[in-house]
Design a protein around this motif. Structure first.
Motif, PDB file in Angstrom:
ATOM      1  N   SER A  61       0.688  -0.958   0.316  1.00 37.74           N
ATOM      2  CA  SER A  61      -0.064   0.227  -0.348  1.00 37.74           C
ATOM      3  C   SER A  61       1.010   1.198  -0.078  1.00 37.74           C
ATOM      4  N   LEU A  69       0.146   4.236  -2.595  1.00 38.35           N
ATOM      5  CA  LEU A  69       0.120   6.082  -1.160  1.00 38.35           C
ATOM      6  C   LEU A  69       0.692   6.764  -1.480  1.00 38.35           C
ATOM      7  N   TYR A 128       2.859   8.227   8.884  1.00 43.18           N
ATOM      8  CA  TYR A 128       3.681   7.377   7.883  1.00 43.18           C
ATOM      9  C   TYR A 128       4.706   8.136   6.826  1.00 43.18           C
ATOM     10  N   TYR A 183       3.150   9.095   2.574  1.00 43.49           N
ATOM     11  CA  TYR A 183       2.051   9.976   2.853  1.00 43.49           C
ATOM     12  C   TYR A 183       3.558  11.904   2.125  1.00 43.49           C
ATOM     13  N   ASN A 204      -5.635   8.411   8.767  1.00 39.71           N
ATOM     14  CA  ASN A 204      -5.128   7.087   9.048  1.00 39.71           C
ATOM     15  C   ASN A 204      -5.231   6.457  10.147  1.00 39.71           C
ATOM     16  N   ASN A 211      -0.273   4.667  12.479  1.00 41.52           N
ATOM     17  CA  ASN A 211       0.420   4.316  13.296  1.00 41.52           C
ATOM     18  C   ASN A 211       1.621   5.604  12.534  1.00 41.52           C
ATOM     19  N   ASP A 243      -6.310   5.201   4.934  1.00 43.02           N
ATOM     20  CA  ASP A 243      -5.325   4.346   4.601  1.00 43.02           C
ATOM     21  C   ASP A 243      -5.625   3.641   5.986  1.00 43.02           C
ATOM     22  N   ALA A 259      -4.105  -0.098   6.300  1.00 43.51           N
ATOM     23  CA  ALA A 259      -3.792  -0.867   6.972  1.00 43.51           C
ATOM     24  C   ALA A 259      -3.730  -1.745   8.031  1.00 43.51           C
ATOM     25  N   TYR A 260      -4.326  -1.209   8.903  1.00 40.09           N
ATOM     26  CA  TYR A 260      -4.269  -1.765  10.577  1.00 40.09           C
ATOM     27  C   TYR A 260      -5.462  -2.038  10.269  1.00 40.09           C
ATOM     28  N   SER A 314      -3.233  -3.383   3.349  1.00 35.65           N
ATOM     29  CA  SER A 314      -2.679  -4.075   2.559  1.00 35.65           C
ATOM     30  C   SER A 314      -2.435  -5.332   2.576  1.00 35.65           C
ATOM     31  N   SER A 316       0.646  -7.240   4.211  1.00 39.25           N
ATOM     32  CA  SER A 316       1.529  -6.904   4.909  1.00 39.25           C
ATOM     33  C   SER A 316       0.951  -7.052   6.514  1.00 39.25           C
ATOM     34  N   LEU A 364       2.695  -6.548  -1.300  1.00 39.37           N
ATOM     35  CA  LEU A 364       0.913  -6.543  -1.998  1.00 39.37           C
ATOM     36  C   LEU A 364      -0.241  -5.946  -1.206  1.00 39.37           C
ATOM     37  N   TYR A 407       0.807  -1.049  17.852  1.00 42.66           N
ATOM     38  CA  TYR A 407       2.496   0.009  18.555  1.00 42.66           C
ATOM     39  C   TYR A 407       1.571  -0.138  19.313  1.00 42.66           C
TER      40      TYR A 407
HETATM   41  C1  LIG Z   1       0.499   3.329   7.961  1.00 46.94           C
HETATM   42  C2  LIG Z   1       0.832   2.719   7.414  1.00 46.94           C
HETATM   43  N1  LIG Z   1       0.676   2.457   6.438  1.00 46.94           N
HETATM   44  C3  LIG Z   1       0.950   1.744   4.538  1.00 46.94           C
HETATM   45  C4  LIG Z   1       2.033   0.760   5.379  1.00 46.94           C
HETATM   46  C5  LIG Z   1       2.339   0.116   3.666  1.00 46.94           C
HETATM   47  O1  LIG Z   1       2.311  -1.564   4.088  1.00 46.94           O
HETATM   48  P1  LIG Z   1       2.554  -2.072   2.637  1.00 46.94           P
HETATM   49  O2  LIG Z   1       3.713  -2.721   3.134  1.00 46.94           O
HETATM   50  O3  LIG Z   1       1.233  -2.330   2.218  1.00 46.94           O
HETATM   51  O4  LIG Z   1       3.656  -1.243   1.550  1.00 46.94           O
HETATM   52  C6  LIG Z   1       2.395   0.451   7.020  1.00 46.94           C
HETATM   53  C7  LIG Z   1       4.067   0.335   6.929  1.00 46.94           C
HETATM   54  O5  LIG Z   1       4.532   0.179   7.955  1.00 46.94           O
HETATM   55  C8  LIG Z   1       2.099   1.539   7.327  1.00 46.94           C
HETATM   56  O6  LIG Z   1       2.306   1.441   9.072  1.00 46.94           O
END
Ligand SMILES: Cc1ncc(COP(=O)(O)O)c(C=O)c1O
Length: 390
Positions: free
Chosen positions: A102, A106, A127, A130, A173, A177, A205, A207-208, A236, A238, A248, A324
């Motif tokens: 992602s 982004l 993050y 951005y 987000n 994070n 975003d 991702a979490y 994500s 991840s 991915l 975190y």
């Molecule tokens: C808030 C946030 N968005 C996106 C990502 C990126 O994830 P990806 O591994 O899918 O690129 C991270 C990775 O630490 C993140 O903390």
């Protein structure tokens, strides 16, 4: 000589940049290093992804360029997952887009909307992709500080009107994070309303979204009425599936917005490896059973770390989501000095809040990437660093 661009020079230092070198030096010197720096879990990727990947590598068709279309199966699995997880329908072919993680999507998104002199609104701490994407696209970045008194929410209402009028994109987000804050539906409504009234693209975003605790459920931005007009949402593989290195992720949103990002990407990349997309589709199709144990383990780690840190004198709250802990330092203790002492003096990698920009000062970030026992040991060592801090 080569003169580098103003854009390159404008990029702030990357917080993780020097850690691997220092870490290697310490390990070579025999130090038992506990790395709570990068958000990269120690759990292995799911067997279903590994096995699918192994078979995919033997299929030569999956070694070809994927282009932006990618593997139809991955698009379909992503759209099915969004449907199961949030109850929304997005067309797999026009409203879904595979990403090389992602971060890639982004950071490329501002190129689709920014003209010279336009503003990108960027949370700080936040993050790094951005601000990176914003500055590299030529945007002027407006830093929106995330503060404890605002529950670490990026409040568009507090941004001056002239800035909002020039803003083309905002990065939001939650679960967040590095602060681990979560957003209420009322907050998301306010945010979508302002983006709609100012024509600001909302890069949400998420991702979490699946790393949530105590029964908390993280929403999609599309649960907010009107969000489809202005938002693209980023997911994500991840974190939820421990597949960080596989690169991915995917974006969903209405076709015009997905199409704009697709157009940018078609000039800079050729999409994720098709074999990885095949494995990612398998992971998404087994999402519920795969993510539950990761979530439970993170919750155990969170509880162990929060309790241990409190015992040694830190004031830290128990977050509802993400991976975190965003730990306040006593007044006057510089986060960079604390993190340096934690690493060089006690072998614990934490990220200084100031590494996420000046608004992150006064905090440090712990990633819950090792088991509960190691987290307790890390907390003890951090407690000694704190006690020795003048
Ligand atoms: C808030 C946030 N968005 C996106 C990502 C990126 O994830 P990806 O591994 O899918 O690129 C991270 C990775 O630490 C993140 O903390």
């Amino acid at each position: 000589m080569i003169e580098f661009s103003k854009r390159l020079k404008s990029l702030p230092g990357y917080p993780l940049a020097e850690i691997p070198t220092i870490k290697r030096r310490l390990i070579e010197a025999g130090v038992d290093v506990i790395d709570l720096g990068a958000g990269d879990n120690d759990t292995p990727p799911p067997p279903v992804a590994v096995e699918t990947m192994a078979a995919a590598l033997r299929n030569p068709a999956l070694s070809k360029y994927g282009f932006q279309q990618g593997l139809p199966e991955f698009r379909q699995a992503a759209a099915r997952w969004v449907q199961r997880r949030f109850g929304f329908t997005f067309d797999p072919f026009t409203e879904t887009l595979p990403l090389i993680g992602s971060k890639e999507g982004l950071s490329h998104l501002p190129f689709a909307v920014v003209n010279p002199g336009d503003v990108a609104i960027v949370p700080e701490p936040g993050y790094q992709a951005y601000i990176g994407g914003a500055l590299l696209s030529g945007a002027e970045s407006y830093i929106a500080p995330l503060r404890p008194e605002n529950s670490f929410l990026l409040e568009l209402e507090q941004i001056p009107q002239p800035v909002l009028r020039r803003a083309k994109i905002v990065f939001v987000n939650y679960p967040n994070n590095p602060t681990a804050a979560v957003a209420t539906s009322e907050y998301l409504e306010r945010t979508v309303a302002i983006c709609r009234s100012h024509g600001i693209l909302l890069a949400y975003d998420n991702a979490y979204c699946d790393l949530t605790f105590d029964g908390y459920r993280a929403p999609s931005i599309f649960e907010t009425a009107g969000a489809r007009d202005v938002a693209l949402e980023f997911f994500s593989l991840s974190k939820s599936y421990s597949m960080t290195g596989w690169r991915l992720g995917f974006a969903v949103g209405r076709a015009e917005l997905v199409g704009a990002l697709t157009r940018v990407k078609s000039y800079v990349d050729t999409g994720p490896f098709l074999a990885v997309q095949k494995a990612g589709a398998a992971a998404l199709d087994h999402s519920e059973e795969l993510v539950a144990p990761i979530r439970a383990e993170l919750q155990r780690r969170r509880d162990a770390a929060v309790t241990a840190l409190q015992q040694v004198g830190f004031t830290v709250e128990s977050p509802k989501a993400a991976m975190y802990l965003w730990v306040p330092l006593p007044k006057g203790v510089a986060s960079a000095a604390f993190a340096k002492q934690a690493l060089e003096g006690s072998g614990v990698v934490v990220l200084p809040g100031s590494g996420f920009g000046p608004a992150g000062e006064g905090f440090f970030r712990i990633a819950l990437t090792v088991g509960a026992e190691r987290l307790r040991l890390a907390a003890e060592r951090l407690g000694s660093v704190l006690a020795a801090t003048p």
